[in-house]
Write an enzyme that holds these catalytic residues in place. Structure first.
Site, PDB file in Angstrom:
ATOM      1  N   ASP A 105      33.602  46.765  42.953  1.00 59.75           N
ATOM      2  CA  ASP A 105      34.353  46.316  41.740  1.00 59.75           C
ATOM      3  C   ASP A 105      35.449  45.258  42.287  1.00 59.75           C
ATOM      4  OD1 ASP A 105      35.850  46.026  39.625  1.00 59.75           O
ATOM      5  OD2 ASP A 105      36.839  48.111  39.465  1.00 59.75           O
ATOM      6  N   ASP A 319      34.845  37.819  37.432  1.00 60.78           N
ATOM      7  CA  ASP A 319      34.849  39.215  37.683  1.00 60.78           C
ATOM      8  C   ASP A 319      33.135  39.505  37.749  1.00 60.78           C
ATOM      9  OD1 ASP A 319      35.005  41.804  37.980  1.00 60.78           O
ATOM     10  OD2 ASP A 319      34.925  42.254  35.909  1.00 60.78           O
TER      11      ASP A 319
END
Ligand SMILES: *[C@@H]1O[C@H](CO)[C@@H](O)[C@H](O)[C@H]1NC(C)=O
Ligand SMILES: *[C@@H]1O[C@H](CO)[C@@H](O)[C@H](O)[C@H]1NC(C)=O
Ligand SMILES: *[C@@H]1O[C@H](CO)[C@@H](O)[C@H](O)[C@H]1NC(C)=O
Length: 436
Positions: A105, A319
């Site tokens: 992540d 991201d």
């Protein structure tokens, strides 16, 4: 509605202070690569064969919207604000090592795994880590510097020898509560070389719940930019550098698990055809903020300067855990109409019901090149970066409007080697065939 990402600029000074506290400490050199397992590939524990391709895509789009909302929830100043990402990483924890799988992540910092004894644990495929059986597990004391330095809530557990307790809450109300500790973690790199990271600060989660339930991963591998992330903890041992290369699989609808993440200089190849843009310093330090000045569709340019709310330093987060590229509604509407007028074909409804601009069996040469104008880096996106199949007979524009944060998502990053250099505060892109 204002784009929430820009609101963080008030905290810039605070971030600069925080960054100066954070130092690159270790001196050894760690250069290694690890496979990234796509959550929907057949070798992922998340893989659900009962879902259709369209349902899987729909779920991934909804995860994107959720993530965009949580990346800019008002509470993100104190909690890690992401939920599930899209890629998994294998690693092992403790001595002797226990194999585990976490969500890689780039939108969160703390690496945590479920730990025995469980007050509340979700089902996981592999054995749950028992810290009592590890000779290298060492809980952090309440008085330790790291216990106070966390950008998520910590408290002192007086019932348990004054150990440092953490509490991370995600934007979708998932949470993990447990002990902060130092522990050895290991990565089996792609070159079959074992990489051992001693005294890494991790979370040992005794009480974990939320959307993790029903999934089979055992926690998060934090690759964000904050102090507690694995990247920051590896510090100078990786030269403050990591990169990933995400292989496209959407076009064939079969999932090729070839994506990789590289730590250190490995895989990071500056030189010809590399474009580089600065990382903006913004709060929270967890997220990788870039500055996007505009977007061109073919030769027509949309300058964000004219769309006031969405302009400014650090107006977009890059991201790997978000599928779609998301813009504030005022930008998205303009962009969509530019793409629509460039394509000149009849549109169809999206079978997932989630995307706005779709075509039936569009040929690739009809899709215009879309250029992202990051400061100092014009990134040319090909058809597979901007359009995605949502069924056997539909291709949709993989950008969407969101009232949450603006995000440069992973479809747009496929087939680029994306290099993060935290020391020099920049991100580079190099067009690469990531499936090789
Ligand atoms: C999105 O978040 C909501 C709660 O905010 C949750 O109920 C839903 O399951 C999430 N959807 C996905 C696809 O993660
Ligand atoms: C955007 O603003 C610039 C001046 O700042 C102007 O020259 C340009 O025409 C504007 N573009 C649009 C599409 O309004
Ligand atoms: C797509 O997902 C959303 C949210 O989970 C759901 O409400 C919707 O019905 C789904 N669409 C289709 C076509 O399954």
């Amino acid at each position: 509605m204002a784009n929430c990402v820009t609101n963080y600029s008030f905290f810039t000074v605070f971030v600069i202070l925080l960054s100066s506290i954070f130092q690159f400490t270790k001196a050894m050199n760690n250069v290694f690569s690890i496979d990234l397992i796509h959550r929907d590939s057949p070798n992922s524990p998340f893989y659900d064969p009962s879902l259709s391709f369209t349902e899987r895509m729909n779920n991934s789009f909804h995860r994107s919207f959720n993530r965009s909302i949580s990346l800019c929830s008002p509470s993100s100043s104190v909690v890690v604000a992401s939920n599930n990402g899209e890629y998994l990483m294998r690693y092992s924890i403790g001595t002797p090592p226990v194999h585990t799988l976490g969500v890689a992540d780039t939108g969160s910092d703390l690496t945590w795994t479920q730990c025995l004894p469980c007050k509340n644990c979700f089902k996981q495929q592999s054995r749950i880590f028992n810290p009592k059986k590890s000779s290298t597990y060492k809980p952090l004391h309440c008085s330790s510097e790291m216990c106070h330095a966390a950008n998520f809530p910590t408290s002192c557990n007086r019932m348990k020898k004054k150990t440092c307790r953490y509490h991370v809450r995600y934007g979708d109300n998932s949470y993990s509560i447990g002990d902060l500790a130092t522990e050895t973690i290991r990565f089996g790199s792609s070159k079959n070389k074992r990489v051992k990271l001693k005294k890494t600060v991790i979370g040992c989660g005794h009480n974990n719940a939320g959307t993790f339930s029903g999934d089979k991963e055992s926690g998060i591998v934090g690759l964000g930019g904050g102090k507690f992330s694995l990247i920051s903890q590896m510090g100078s041992s990786i030269g403050g550098k990591f990169s990933y290369c995400l292989a496209p699989f959407y076009q064939q609808k079969t999932y090729i698990p070839k994506s990789k993440i590289h730590f250190g200089t490995d895989g990071f190849a500056p030189g010809d055809k590399v474009v580089t843009t600065p990382l903006a310093r913004k709060f929270p330090a967890t997220y990788y903020f870039l500055t996007l000045e505009g977007v061109s569709v073919g030769k027509e340019r949309l300058d964000f300067q004219n769309v006031s709310f969405s302009y400014g330093e650090g107006n977009i987060i890059i991201d790997s855990g978000t599928v779609l590229t998301l813009f504030s509604p005022e930008i998205y509407v303009k962009l969509e109409s530019m793409v629509k007028s460039a394509i000149k074909l009849p549109t169809v409804a999206d079978p997932t019901g989630s995307l706005n601009l779709c075509y039936k069996s569009i040929s690739i040469d009809k899709i215009p090149i879309i250029t992202m104008h990051f400061i100092g880096a014009d990134l040319r996106l090909g058809p597979w970066n901007t359009f995605v199949a949502t069924s056997d007979s539909s291709m949709c524009f993989a950008f969407a409007a969101s009232y949450g944060g603006q995000i440069f998502g992973n479809i747009a990053q496929m087939n680029f080697l994306v290099g993060y250099d935290l020391k020099n505060k920049r991100v580079s892109f190099k067009a690469t065939d990531c499936s090789k």
